[in-house]
Design a protein around this motif. Structure first.
Motif, PDB file in Angstrom:
ATOM      1  N   ALA A  21     -30.355  19.231  26.429  1.00 49.71           N
ATOM      2  CA  ALA A  21     -30.655  18.618  27.735  1.00 49.71           C
ATOM      3  C   ALA A  21     -31.879  19.237  28.389  1.00 49.71           C
ATOM      4  N   ALA A  22     -32.641  20.005  27.600  1.00 44.32           N
ATOM      5  CA  ALA A  22     -33.792  20.710  28.174  1.00 44.32           C
ATOM      6  C   ALA A  22     -34.937  19.718  28.451  1.00 44.32           C
ATOM      7  N   LEU A  23     -35.605  19.878  29.596  1.00 44.78           N
ATOM      8  CA  LEU A  23     -36.757  19.054  29.965  1.00 44.78           C
ATOM      9  C   LEU A  23     -37.877  19.988  30.395  1.00 44.78           C
ATOM     10  N   TRP A  24     -38.997  19.900  29.701  1.00 44.80           N
ATOM     11  CA  TRP A  24     -40.131  20.789  29.981  1.00 44.80           C
ATOM     12  C   TRP A  24     -41.171  20.048  30.806  1.00 44.80           C
ATOM     13  N   MET A  25     -41.654  20.700  31.845  1.00 39.01           N
ATOM     14  CA  MET A  25     -42.749  20.178  32.679  1.00 39.01           C
ATOM     15  C   MET A  25     -44.031  20.850  32.218  1.00 39.01           C
ATOM     16  N   LEU A  26     -44.996  20.056  31.710  1.00 37.84           N
ATOM     17  CA  LEU A  26     -46.228  20.595  31.143  1.00 37.84           C
ATOM     18  C   LEU A  26     -47.442  20.047  31.886  1.00 37.84           C
ATOM     19  N   PRO A  27     -48.493  20.818  31.951  1.00 37.62           N
ATOM     20  CA  PRO A  27     -49.750  20.304  32.533  1.00 37.62           C
ATOM     21  C   PRO A  27     -50.298  19.148  31.701  1.00 37.62           C
ATOM     22  N   ASN A  28     -51.221  18.378  32.319  1.00 39.13           N
ATOM     23  CA  ASN A  28     -51.739  17.182  31.649  1.00 39.13           C
ATOM     24  C   ASN A  28     -52.523  17.502  30.387  1.00 39.13           C
ATOM     25  N   ASP A  29     -53.177  18.632  30.323  1.00 40.71           N
ATOM     26  CA  ASP A  29     -54.064  18.937  29.195  1.00 40.71           C
ATOM     27  C   ASP A  29     -53.364  19.764  28.102  1.00 40.71           C
ATOM     28  N   THR A  30     -52.043  19.778  28.040  1.00 38.77           N
ATOM     29  CA  THR A  30     -51.316  20.544  27.023  1.00 38.77           C
ATOM     30  C   THR A  30     -50.629  19.597  26.040  1.00 38.77           C
ATOM     31  N   GLU A  31     -50.298  20.119  24.866  1.00 40.83           N
ATOM     32  CA  GLU A  31     -49.592  19.339  23.844  1.00 40.83           C
ATOM     33  C   GLU A  31     -48.628  20.252  23.084  1.00 40.83           C
ATOM     34  N   ILE A  32     -47.652  19.622  22.465  1.00 38.81           N
ATOM     35  CA  ILE A  32     -46.643  20.354  21.698  1.00 38.81           C
ATOM     36  C   ILE A  32     -47.095  20.435  20.240  1.00 38.81           C
ATOM     37  N   TRP A  33     -47.028  21.638  19.685  1.00 39.12           N
ATOM     38  CA  TRP A  33     -47.351  21.852  18.264  1.00 39.12           C
ATOM     39  C   TRP A  33     -46.066  22.199  17.514  1.00 39.12           C
ATOM     40  N   GLU A  34     -45.914  21.681  16.288  1.00 33.97           N
ATOM     41  CA  GLU A  34     -44.729  21.959  15.470  1.00 33.97           C
ATOM     42  C   GLU A  34     -45.183  22.211  14.039  1.00 33.97           C
ATOM     43  N   SER A  35     -44.610  23.250  13.420  1.00 37.62           N
ATOM     44  CA  SER A  35     -44.989  23.583  12.043  1.00 37.62           C
ATOM     45  C   SER A  35     -44.569  22.461  11.097  1.00 37.62           C
ATOM     46  N   ALA A  36     -45.381  22.236  10.087  1.00 39.03           N
ATOM     47  CA  ALA A  36     -45.119  21.143   9.138  1.00 39.03           C
ATOM     48  C   ALA A  36     -43.980  21.517   8.198  1.00 39.03           C
ATOM     49  N   VAL A  61     -33.115  25.169   4.462  1.00 36.84           N
ATOM     50  CA  VAL A  61     -32.495  25.800   5.633  1.00 36.84           C
ATOM     51  C   VAL A  61     -33.550  26.152   6.670  1.00 36.84           C
ATOM     52  N   MET A  62     -34.687  26.629   6.190  1.00 38.27           N
ATOM     53  CA  MET A  62     -35.734  27.029   7.139  1.00 38.27           C
ATOM     54  C   MET A  62     -36.294  25.849   7.920  1.00 38.27           C
ATOM     55  N   GLN A  63     -36.149  24.620   7.382  1.00 36.50           N
ATOM     56  CA  GLN A  63     -36.623  23.452   8.136  1.00 36.50           C
ATOM     57  C   GLN A  63     -35.865  23.302   9.451  1.00 36.50           C
ATOM     58  N   SER A  64     -34.633  23.809   9.498  1.00 40.11           N
ATOM     59  CA  SER A  64     -33.848  23.733  10.733  1.00 40.11           C
ATOM     60  C   SER A  64     -34.369  24.689  11.795  1.00 40.11           C
ATOM     61  N   PHE A  65     -35.216  25.633  11.385  1.00 37.87           N
ATOM     62  CA  PHE A  65     -35.754  26.635  12.320  1.00 37.87           C
ATOM     63  C   PHE A  65     -37.273  26.536  12.367  1.00 37.87           C
ATOM     64  N   ARG A  66     -37.788  25.296  12.339  1.00 37.03           N
ATOM     65  CA  ARG A  66     -39.233  25.101  12.372  1.00 37.03           C
ATOM     66  C   ARG A  66     -39.816  25.630  13.675  1.00 37.03           C
ATOM     67  N   GLN A  67     -40.969  26.247  13.576  1.00 31.44           N
ATOM     68  CA  GLN A  67     -41.596  26.842  14.750  1.00 31.44           C
ATOM     69  C   GLN A  67     -42.249  25.767  15.613  1.00 31.44           C
ATOM     70  N   ARG A  68     -42.141  25.945  16.929  1.00 28.71           N
ATOM     71  CA  ARG A  68     -42.761  25.049  17.888  1.00 28.71           C
ATOM     72  C   ARG A  68     -43.582  25.879  18.884  1.00 28.71           C
ATOM     73  N   GLY A  69     -44.620  25.281  19.411  1.00 30.92           N
ATOM     74  CA  GLY A  69     -45.464  25.974  20.385  1.00 30.92           C
ATOM     75  C   GLY A  69     -46.127  24.992  21.325  1.00 30.92           C
ATOM     76  N   VAL A  70     -46.654  25.504  22.432  1.00 36.02           N
ATOM     77  CA  VAL A  70     -47.376  24.709  23.419  1.00 36.02           C
ATOM     78  C   VAL A  70     -48.840  25.104  23.367  1.00 36.02           C
ATOM     79  N   LYS A  71     -49.707  24.106  23.142  1.00 37.07           N
ATOM     80  CA  LYS A  71     -51.143  24.337  23.073  1.00 37.07           C
ATOM     81  C   LYS A  71     -51.798  23.849  24.366  1.00 37.07           C
ATOM     82  N   GLY A  72     -52.668  24.673  24.921  1.00 42.79           N
ATOM     83  CA  GLY A  72     -53.375  24.287  26.144  1.00 42.79           C
ATOM     84  C   GLY A  72     -53.754  25.506  26.965  1.00 42.79           C
ATOM     85  N   ASN A  73     -54.466  25.251  28.076  1.00 37.11           N
ATOM     86  CA  ASN A  73     -54.921  26.321  28.954  1.00 37.11           C
ATOM     87  C   ASN A  73     -53.835  26.595  29.984  1.00 37.11           C
TER      88      ASN A  73
END
Length: 474
Positions: A296-311, A257-269
């Motif tokens: 339908a969400a679309l995120w605009m991120l700077p060039n030097d950022t990346e998306i992190w997701e818990s394993a 069940v917890m896999q459905s609520f995996r944590q996500r984050g944005v890494k960068g300056n």
């Protein structure tokens, strides 16, 4: 009020003693019932009602109702198909004994009787005299209990059964002793005997309704106990293992069940405030609002950022651990493993037979106990009917169905071999075709009818005329 409770062996003493014994055993009955019903993991209390109910819903989805399979693996293989008594000519079963069984609808009641014995370790047949014979009713230790004779443990030394009469507004307890029974009562608007597993202390405020009611046709009590060999339920000693299996299942499902609520984050300056030229320049950036999740969400991120997701967590080792626990439980309770994992299709015939041997002997032991119990119940019934020949419990034998029945192909092959070996048709019907006494009687009748029909259809041979020498002129 009971006045002789301090006299050991008196009716007053037995009544209070057995009531207290029944009340002390109710927590055990409640615990076993919770496992039987699959409620053992559900919490009794929690922080608040909402949390408790949410947790209950989650646990209901995680329960593995395993003890029912352990029980049914044995009781499904218990089946009574007839009786033999001391009467003559009952090789194919005594019809009178079978009538006692069917009159009391034991084809239905026996299921509850076998299951109660397996679940709780003990169950009872309460016999009540009626114009048509004894009435057999099934009881367990929620309302009924006994103490067995120290020398002959198959006989009841004393027993009670507690009931409630809502019309009379009275709680009633019946004391059963060898050769008689006696009834006591007390006034109450609701039954005091709990059915939720809490202890019960009855007190001594009972009043006898008249004197003893003698049962002159039998010297034994009309309450017959059936039990497992040690008096424990078949899974009672293994409840800790059952708990481990259920808790492993809860943990595995929690991780899924917890896999459905995996944590996500944005890494960068990422800046903390809106830059100059932005309509909200100088204001602190609310990233929770900016990175809302949605289809339908679309995120605009700077060039030097990346998306992190818990394993994600691999739950396979957890289910493997549960499988090993189930295998251990199967071994300890002498239940074939393939009843849980369905791997019997890969077994050889010898392997399948070997895996079922422990179960065969476990059921055989329960049938041996049951044979004594039913013999005593039948003896009481025949004694009440005045049939002294059939009332000898030592000569009554219960005929059980085969514990592990053979297939039709195996029966057909074996029947031919036994017939060539000189076995009688009755032996083949009983041991090879596994017929019940009723089926054997029907088969014998069918064979007689068939032989008669064949004889009628066979043309008779004309009788040759015999002439004597005198008639031929010699």
């Amino acid at each position: 009020m009971l006045s002789e409770t301090g006299i050991p062996g008196s009716d007053d003493w037995w009544l209070v003693r057995l009531c207290n014994k029944l009340g002390d055993g109710l927590p055990r009955m409640g615990r076993l019932k919770s496992y039987r019903d699959g409620d053992a993991l559900l919490p009794d209390n929690s922080v608040d009602a909402g949390t408790r109910e949410s947790y209950r819903r989650f646990l209901r989805r995680a329960r593995l109702h395993i003890v029912e399979t352990l029980r049914d693996a044995r009781t499904d293989r218990q089946g009574v198909v007839g009786f033999r008594t001391g009467a003559a000519g009952d090789d194919n079963g005594d019809i009178a004994a079978w009538e006692n069984w069917t009159r009391n609808r034991m084809g239905i009641q026996s299921r509850q009787f076998f299951n109660d014995t397996a679940d709780f370790g003990r169950a009872y047949i309460l016999q009540i005299p009626s114009p048509t014979g004894m009435m057999w009713t099934i009881r367990n230790e929620w309302t009924t209990i006994s103490e067995q004779d120290a020398v002959r443990p198959w006989l009841t030394a004393a027993g009670i059964s507690v009931g409630f009469d809502a019309i009379a507004g009275a709680e009633i307890v019946t004391l059963f002793r060898p050769g008689y029974y006696r009834i006591a009562w007390r006034r109450t608007s609701i039954p005091t005997l709990p059915q939720d597993g809490t202890p019960w202390a009855s007190g001594s405020d009972w009043t006898w309704i008249g004197d003893r009611v003698l049962t002159p046709w039998t010297a034994d009590a009309l309450l017959v106990q059936n039990r497992t060999t040690d008096g424990y339920g078949i899974y009672e000693k293994h409840l800790d293992t059952v708990d481990r299996i259920n808790e492993i299942t809860v943990n595995a499902i929690s991780l899924i069940v917890m896999q459905s609520f995996r944590q996500r984050g944005v890494k960068g300056n990422l800046p903390t405030h809106y830059p100059e030229g932005h309509p909200n320049a100088g204001q602190e950036i609310d990233y929770d609002e900016m990175f809302k999740a949605g289809p339908a969400a679309l995120w605009m991120l700077p060039n030097d950022t990346e998306i992190w997701e818990s394993a994600s967590t691999d739950v396979t080792p957890i289910y493997n651990a549960r499988k090993e626990e189930v295998k251990t439980l199967s071994s300890l309770t002498r239940t074939p493993q393939d009843m849980f994992d369905g791997e019997s299709q890969n077994q050889s015939a010898l392997g399948a037979q070997t895996s079922r041997e422990p179960l065969f002997y476990a059921v055989k032991a329960m049938n041996e106990q049951l044979d004594i119990t039913l013999a005593q119940a039948q003896a009481n019934d025949f004694a009440f009917q005045g049939d002294d020949v059939r009332a000898d419990a030592s000569k009554i034998e219960t005929i059980f169905q085969k514990i592990i029945p053979a297939t039709m192909a195996e029966k057909a092959e074996a029947a031919a071999k036994f017939k060539n070996g000189g076995a009688t048709q009755r032996y083949i019907d009983t041991e090879v075709f596994e017929m019940s006494p009723k089926e054997q009687r029907r088969a014998e009748g069918d064979r007689v009818d068939e032989a008669f029909t064949v004889a009628l259809a066979t043309p008779s041979t004309p009788t040759a005329r015999v002439t004597t020498g005198a008639q031929n002129g010699d």
